[in-house]
Design an enzyme around this catalytic site. Sequence first.
Site, PDB file in Angstrom:
ATOM      1  N   ASP A   1       0.840  -1.193   0.000  1.00  0.00           N
ATOM      2  CA  ASP A   1       0.000   0.000   0.000  1.00  0.00           C
ATOM      3  C   ASP A   1       0.880   1.250   0.000  1.00  0.00           C
ATOM      4  O   ASP A   1       2.026   1.215   0.426  1.00  0.00           O
ATOM      5  CB  ASP A   1      -0.876  -0.031   1.253  1.00  0.00           C
ATOM      6  N   GLY A   2       0.314   2.361  -0.473  1.00  0.00           N
ATOM      7  CA  GLY A   2       1.006   3.644  -0.409  1.00  0.00           C
ATOM      8  C   GLY A   2       1.659   4.076  -1.702  1.00  0.00           C
ATOM      9  O   GLY A   2       2.406   5.057  -1.726  1.00  0.00           O
TER      10      GLY A   2
ATOM     11  N   ARG B   1       0.324   5.442  -4.409  1.00  0.00           N
ATOM     12  CA  ARG B   1      -0.160   6.764  -4.849  1.00  0.00           C
ATOM     13  C   ARG B   1       0.436   7.872  -3.990  1.00  0.00           C
ATOM     14  O   ARG B   1       0.861   8.916  -4.506  1.00  0.00           O
ATOM     15  CB  ARG B   1      -1.686   6.808  -4.800  1.00  0.00           C
TER      16      ARG B   1
ATOM     17  N   ASP C   1     -13.430  -3.208  -5.118  1.00  0.00           N
ATOM     18  CA  ASP C   1     -13.741  -1.806  -4.822  1.00  0.00           C
ATOM     19  C   ASP C   1     -12.923  -0.870  -5.703  1.00  0.00           C
ATOM     20  O   ASP C   1     -13.426   0.163  -6.161  1.00  0.00           O
ATOM     21  CB  ASP C   1     -13.472  -1.500  -3.345  1.00  0.00           C
ATOM     22  N   ASN C   2     -11.642  -1.196  -5.938  1.00  0.00           N
ATOM     23  CA  ASN C   2     -10.810  -0.379  -6.828  1.00  0.00           C
ATOM     24  C   ASN C   2     -11.428  -0.298  -8.218  1.00  0.00           C
ATOM     25  O   ASN C   2     -11.434   0.767  -8.854  1.00  0.00           O
ATOM     26  CB  ASN C   2      -9.406  -0.979  -6.966  1.00  0.00           C
TER      27      ASN C   2
ATOM     28  N   ARG D   1      -5.377  -2.297   8.610  1.00  0.00           N
ATOM     29  CA  ARG D   1      -6.678  -2.891   8.332  1.00  0.00           C
ATOM     30  C   ARG D   1      -6.505  -3.925   7.226  1.00  0.00           C
ATOM     31  O   ARG D   1      -5.535  -3.893   6.467  1.00  0.00           O
ATOM     32  CB  ARG D   1      -7.689  -1.823   7.911  1.00  0.00           C
ATOM     33  N   LEU D   2      -7.476  -4.830   7.125  1.00  0.00           N
ATOM     34  CA  LEU D   2      -7.401  -5.910   6.136  1.00  0.00           C
ATOM     35  C   LEU D   2      -7.907  -5.486   4.759  1.00  0.00           C
ATOM     36  O   LEU D   2      -7.472  -6.007   3.743  1.00  0.00           O
ATOM     37  CB  LEU D   2      -8.224  -7.110   6.613  1.00  0.00           C
ATOM     38  N   SER D   3      -8.877  -4.574   4.714  1.00  0.00           N
ATOM     39  CA  SER D   3      -9.442  -4.112   3.447  1.00  0.00           C
ATOM     40  C   SER D   3      -9.976  -5.267   2.594  1.00  0.00           C
ATOM     41  O   SER D   3      -9.734  -5.341   1.382  1.00  0.00           O
ATOM     42  CB  SER D   3      -8.406  -3.306   2.653  1.00  0.00           C
TER      43      SER D   3
END
Length: 258
Positions: free
Chosen positions: A36-37, A39, A84-85, A213-215
């Site tokens: 993650d991260g 962007r 979701d993306n 978080r797991l997302s």
Amino acid sequence: MRQGEGRGPLYRLYSSRLRRQITAGSVPEHVAMVIDGNRRWARQLGYDSVAHGYRAGAAKIIEFLGWCDALGVKHVTLYLLSNDNLRKRDSAELAELIDIIAQLARDLADSPDWRVQHAGRTELLTEDLADALGDAERRTTGHGGLHVNLAVGYGGRHEIVDAVRRIIAAHSERGGTLEELAENLTPESIGEHLYTGGQPDPDLVIRTSGEQRLSDFLVWQSAHSEFYFVEALGPDLREVDFLRAIRDYAKRDRRFGS
């Protein structure tokens, strides 16, 4: 620390020290990763497009898989693109991300030893991305090295729904009754029909960028997983960060629900 930093003699000395602290028996068999991260990384560096972050993240993924392979990890699951993306991301940004993931799949398929497997709903993907993932699977079938699951078009809840649908469909083909279905439905039978069916559940789930978080990632399989959160943004992840995660995992007393 930015990508490419931390390669001096002190860094190498510290990396060697960390490796010596990790024994073969303490290495997790299955590591899952949310890189993650990407962007944020691109925006902090002033790039005009977040695609630069996605490309840097893809390069880091290949590096990360090399670290896992060298340490003896057998399975890695990478969270690359969620359902979701696909629904919520800007269309231009999403198109660039899809192209980068497709190229990543092609690059991984060039490995002479690694096996690539898609985990997710193919029908949600563009034709090019679905073809790239399918081709990577076909080209690497039978490879006996690191097993790499690419979670693309993925959602943990949807995965469980899909597993139950497969169970119902198979039961219906056999002509079974609803009573028999209810009686025979077990956690083990659901697990066998997940995208990762036949593989061990992840021992360790790592997430970068400081998010905790797991997302909707591996919500079934991670029931007994250990979690490790790294402050570094995805492209800035270093091998010492990974080795610290493994060392921390090895020190934990896994209680499996108690």
